[in-house]
Scaffold this motif. Sequence first.
Motif, short mmCIF file in Angstrom:
data_model
loop_
_atom_site.label_atom_id
_atom_site.label_comp_id
_atom_site.label_asym_id
_atom_site.label_seq_id
_atom_site.Cartn_x
_atom_site.Cartn_y
_atom_site.Cartn_z
N MET A 180 0.79 -1.26 -0.02
CA MET A 180 0.06 0.03 -0.01
C MET A 180 0.82 1.15 -0.05
SD MET A 180 -2.70 -1.52 0.05
CE MET A 180 -3.89 -0.25 0.16
N GLY A 181 0.37 2.25 -0.80
CA GLY A 181 1.21 3.52 -0.80
C GLY A 181 2.46 3.32 -1.66
N SER A 182 2.35 2.44 -2.93
CA SER A 182 3.81 2.13 -3.29
C SER A 182 3.85 2.95 -4.84
CB SER A 182 3.63 0.61 -3.67
OG SER A 182 2.42 0.09 -3.95
N SER A 183 3.03 3.81 -5.01
CA SER A 183 3.40 4.64 -6.03
C SER A 183 4.50 5.58 -6.20
CB SER A 183 2.06 5.27 -6.82
OG SER A 183 1.55 6.22 -5.84
N SER A 184 5.13 5.71 -4.97
CA SER A 184 6.11 6.76 -4.75
C SER A 184 7.00 6.28 -3.50
CB SER A 184 5.53 8.29 -4.77
OG SER A 184 4.77 8.40 -3.71
N GLY A 185 7.95 7.03 -3.27
CA GLY A 185 8.75 6.83 -2.08
C GLY A 185 9.15 5.71 -1.50
N MET A 186 9.05 5.42 -0.13
CA MET A 186 9.53 4.11 0.48
C MET A 186 8.53 3.21 -0.20
SD MET A 186 10.45 5.32 4.36
CE MET A 186 9.08 6.54 4.48
N GLY A 187 7.29 3.28 -0.35
CA GLY A 187 6.50 2.16 -0.70
C GLY A 187 6.87 1.76 -2.28
N LYS A 188 7.25 2.72 -2.97
CA LYS A 188 7.58 2.33 -4.40
C LYS A 188 9.02 1.33 -4.22
CE LYS A 188 9.35 4.09 -8.97
NZ LYS A 188 9.39 5.28 -9.58
N ALA A 189 9.96 1.92 -3.58
CA ALA A 189 11.21 1.10 -3.39
C ALA A 189 10.88 -0.08 -2.87
CB ALA A 189 12.17 2.01 -2.53
N ILE A 190 10.07 -0.23 -1.79
CA ILE A 190 9.76 -1.87 -1.20
C ILE A 190 9.11 -2.38 -2.34
CG2 ILE A 190 8.26 -2.78 0.36
CD1 ILE A 190 8.57 -0.39 2.21
N ALA A 191 8.06 -2.01 -3.04
CA ALA A 191 7.54 -2.89 -4.18
C ALA A 191 8.49 -3.35 -4.96
CB ALA A 191 6.48 -2.16 -4.79
N HIS A 192 9.60 -2.63 -5.52
CA HIS A 192 10.66 -2.60 -6.49
C HIS A 192 11.47 -3.71 -5.87
CE1 HIS A 192 14.01 -0.88 -9.05
NE2 HIS A 192 13.25 -2.10 -9.57
N ILE A 193 12.05 -3.83 -4.65
CA ILE A 193 12.90 -4.68 -4.15
C ILE A 193 12.17 -6.30 -3.98
CG2 ILE A 193 12.78 -4.34 -1.81
CD1 ILE A 193 16.12 -4.60 -1.46
N LEU A 194 11.14 -6.09 -3.49
CA LEU A 194 10.42 -7.60 -3.36
C LEU A 194 9.95 -8.12 -4.63
CD1 LEU A 194 7.61 -6.37 -0.65
CD2 LEU A 194 9.75 -7.34 -0.47
N GLY A 195 9.70 -7.33 -5.78
CA GLY A 195 9.42 -7.73 -7.26
C GLY A 195 10.81 -8.19 -7.81
N LEU A 196 12.07 -7.56 -7.46
CA LEU A 196 13.04 -8.10 -7.75
C LEU A 196 13.62 -9.28 -7.41
CD1 LEU A 196 15.23 -4.62 -7.98
CD2 LEU A 196 14.43 -5.89 -10.01
N ASN A 197 13.07 -9.71 -6.40
CA ASN A 197 13.38 -11.00 -5.30
C ASN A 197 12.45 -12.04 -5.67
OD1 ASN A 197 16.05 -10.67 -3.88
ND2 ASN A 197 15.04 -8.75 -3.83
N GLY A 198 11.53 -11.74 -6.66
CA GLY A 198 10.74 -12.83 -6.96
C GLY A 198 9.26 -12.75 -6.87
N ALA A 199 8.80 -11.97 -5.90
CA ALA A 199 7.31 -11.70 -5.56
C ALA A 199 6.58 -11.29 -6.84
CB ALA A 199 7.31 -10.79 -4.33
N LYS A 200 5.28 -11.46 -6.77
CA LYS A 200 4.28 -10.93 -7.45
C LYS A 200 3.77 -9.88 -6.66
CE LYS A 200 2.78 -15.80 -9.03
NZ LYS A 200 1.60 -16.44 -9.09
#
Length: 256
Positions: free
Chosen positions: A15-35
């Motif tokens: 949640m809150g992943s379109s910018s800032g810390m949320g976006k960075a979190i979504a990015h790193i989780l995705g890079l490590n294989g998460a949907k």
Amino acid sequence: MKDLFDLSGKVALIMGSSSGMGKAIAHILGLNGAKVIISSNDKTACEKVLAEFQAENINAIAIPCDVSQKEQIDFLVSETEKTFGNIDILVNCVGIAIAGSFLEIDAESFEKTMQINLQSAIYLTKKVIPKMQAKKDGAIIYLSSLSSVRGNKFLGLYGISKAGLAQLARNLAVEFGPDNIRVNAISPGVIDTEFAKPMTTNPEVMAKRVALTPLRRIGKVEEVAGVTLLLASKAGGFITGQNIIIDGGTTISDGN
């Protein structure tokens, strides 16, 4: 050891992943294989982030959601389950800060802050946690704040709401630990985001803050994302009920 941070097959709602810390979190989780499910109340920003992630071959979808509307949260969860299946990792990065002294707090400010920062997280968690219970696995991470562990003159209401998230993490960790559901909070200090711009663009405020921070700088979004990855993965499998402070040492400074 090699798969400690591997999230392959996991479904992560941020949640809150379109910018800032949320976006960075979504990015790193995705890079490590998460949907990854990208979500915020800004549809255009969500779609922009989705395009960026897809260009990196991250398996992601974007579902905008205004967390002040329960029906939108309901839709978010149902669409996520329809597309990717049950949610394995829930990260809540939503928050608003209404500045003002204690005597300036009015009913409208209180209700809005509590609704967005705390009540929406409770409602969303109640939607997600039964499926985690059923499969005996889950990780929930709330973005709290350094203001949740310090006294605050002008961000007191924000600090109260974020302290509620840290306590929620402790409560849920105790209640749902037997179901192998880990719940933690992260309390960032000053991080280089748009949200922090009122502070980071004020030279006088920043000079004082940096002087009281042992690492003598503000934080980066990827540093918060890295800790989130730890908590979401096998590497953090024995961590629950904690409020992890990421502040460059501000809270332990001797003030000199």
